[in-house]
Each structure stands twice: as C-alpha cells, then as structure tokens.
Design a protein around this motif. Structure first.
Motif, PDB file in Angstrom:
ATOM      1  N   THR A 119      46.230  36.806  29.090  1.00 12.89           N
ATOM      2  CA  THR A 119      44.790  36.652  29.544  1.00 12.89           C
ATOM      3  C   THR A 119      44.287  37.926  29.788  1.00 12.89           C
ATOM      4  N   TRP A 123      40.701  39.135  28.686  1.00 16.05           N
ATOM      5  CA  TRP A 123      39.874  39.988  29.805  1.00 16.05           C
ATOM      6  C   TRP A 123      39.029  41.070  29.924  1.00 16.05           C
ATOM      7  N   LYS A 124      39.648  41.676  29.588  1.00 17.61           N
ATOM      8  CA  LYS A 124      39.626  43.041  30.175  1.00 17.61           C
ATOM      9  C   LYS A 124      39.033  43.543  28.844  1.00 17.61           C
TER      10      LYS A 124
END
Length: 283
Positions: A119, A123-124
């Motif tokens: 996750t 997300w990054k």
C-alpha cells in the motif's frame, strides 16, 4: 442572571446530546446492515470443504478462458492435470512459495505486513506497482472468481480466503494452487506446465525449470522462452538465487543450475535499467 445562563447552557447541550444519540443510532443501524450483508455474502459462497479430498473438475479461470476463446472464435482445449503434492517437485513448491508468498506457512490467509508495504509503495508511485495477494487469495480467485475486478469481488475473495484457511491445511492449499494455476494459453497446473514447457513431469523439474515456471506466474500468457522476455529472465534469475539462499540448491550445484537457467532463457544479461522491470499485466 446566573439561573438564566444555566438554563441557556442546558438548552445548548440538549440539541448536541440529541444529535449524538441520532448519530449513534445511525451508526448502529449501518453496522447491523454491514453484518447482515457480510453474513448473507458468506452463506452465498461455495463450500471449500470438499476440496480437502478431491480436485475441482474445473475452475472459474478455466471457464473464463473458455468463454473468451469462444467469443474470439478460437479453439480451446485446456490441459489440466491435477496431481498430488508428492508428484510435484519440491523445487517448484519452494520456488513458488519463495516468489509468491514467502510467509505462506506462517500467516492465516493474509500477509498484513506485505499489505502495508504494498500500500505504501503503490501510494508513493501513484499506481499499482506491487501486489500483496497470498497464495490462498490467489487460489480463491482462480477457483471461483476469475480475473474480474470490483470491490464486491475483493470482498468475496477475502471471505473465500478465510473459508479455505479454515477448512484446508497449508499443504492442501499449496497443492490446489499448484494444480490450478495458469501457466500459458490453455495450460493449467504444474503437471501440464512441466510437460508444456519442458517435456517432463512435474516431479522431475530441475531447479532452473522450477525457477522459470515460478517466474511466469504473474503473467503466464505473456511468457516465452529462448529468448525469454526481460521481465521473465529477471524474475527467474532472482528466484534461482532465492533457492540457492534457502538451501534448495546446494552450493556445489549452483553453477550448473545457473548455466541451465541461462540455456533455458537464452536472454541477454540483466542491465541496470532492467532492475525494476515488472511483468506485463496479464488478465
């Protein structure tokens, strides 16, 4: 004057208490509906207990591929040969666990640490660059769900994962996964894959061959050999390295195994620019 302020304060608190009570009631109703919905979904899902003693006659993924072939006017003759775990090379078993779900024997269906890491990485990156599905989750998808993507499918996958872990042991889950996994167009399971790609039975796979098959799993219908695409060569080399580190390949056998792998791949050496290359999406 003081009495007036007291009565005014009481009137101000009363509406707030009323709103809080209404919100609490709404929350309880929503929670009850969620529980009822989850219960109904649980009861609607297939029973996994029969899989403890027999392999499925077919799977959702096989039937999906059959439908896709029919719609495109292509013939479809699936090669699906389920076998017992003792007929699948321990090299392939360890290669698949090491590459797909290293914590398989230690978790209860979900690898929460891997989920958190994936996750954060996704997300990054602003996109999905890393998955976190366990072998049990992948088995649930292959058996009953196919490649459909939706929130409802993810919910069903999660519940089916719980069912599988409750009713089957880890060795049985691994057996079923290796028996139904897709390994090319119309190729399902380790026995069919070993014959299709290397002309041997699954119990006779070498360390190099096992590394190649494990490397194919994220995108089996995009796989090829001699030459292998760069993503496949990169993964296979990494997996063989894992087998060397976990003792599956003895130090004195490692040079021959690496040479065998390069012969199978017939691919150029890994370049620095290939270091983060991921397999293509294969639905």
């Amino acid at each position: 004057m003081a009495g007036t302020r007291q009565r005014t304060g009481d009137r101000g608190r009363a509406p707030r208490r009323g709103r809080a009570a209404r919100l609490a009631r709404v929350a309880l109703v929503l929670l009850a509906l969620a529980v009822l919905g989850a219960s109904a979904l649980w009861l609607s899902l297939p029973d996994s207990a029969p899989l403890a003693t027999r392999a499925p006659a077919t799977t959702a993924l096989i039937e999906q591929r059959r439908t896709e072939a029919s719609l495109s006017g292509k013939p479809f003759r699936p090669d699906y040969r389920p076998v017992t775990l003792d007929r699948i090379s321990p090299r392939l078993q360890r290669a698949v666990v090491a590459s797909e779900d290293a914590s398989f024997f230690g978790h209860s269906g979900f690898d929460w640490e891997e989920i958190r890491n994936a996750t954060a990485q996704n997300w990054k990156a602003g996109r999905t660059v890393r998955g976190a599905s366990t072998i049990t989750q992948q088995l649930a998808k292959n058996l009953w769900l196919g490649t459909e993507r939706s929130y409802l499918r993810k919910a069903r996958e999660a519940l089916l994962t719980v069912k599988l872990e409750r009713s089957l042991g880890k060795r049985r889950i691994l057996t079923l996964y290796l028996d139904v996994a897709e390994w090319g167009d119309g190729v399902f399971g380790a026995e069919a894959a070993a014959h299709r790609w290397f002309g041997v039975g699954a119990r006779d796979l070498s360390a190099a061959q096992a590394s190649v098959l494990a490397a194919m799993l994220p995108a089996p219908r995009r796989a090829a050999l001699a030459p292998a695409p760069r993503w496949l060569a990169l993964r296979a080399r990494r997996i063989l390295g894992l087998l060397e580190r976990n003792g599956t390949v003895a130090p004195d056998q490692a040079p021959a195994a690496r040479a065998d792998l390069e012969r199978l791949l017939a691919a150029p050496p890994v370049l620095p620019s290939d270091a983060e290359e991921e397999p293509p999406e294969d639905r």
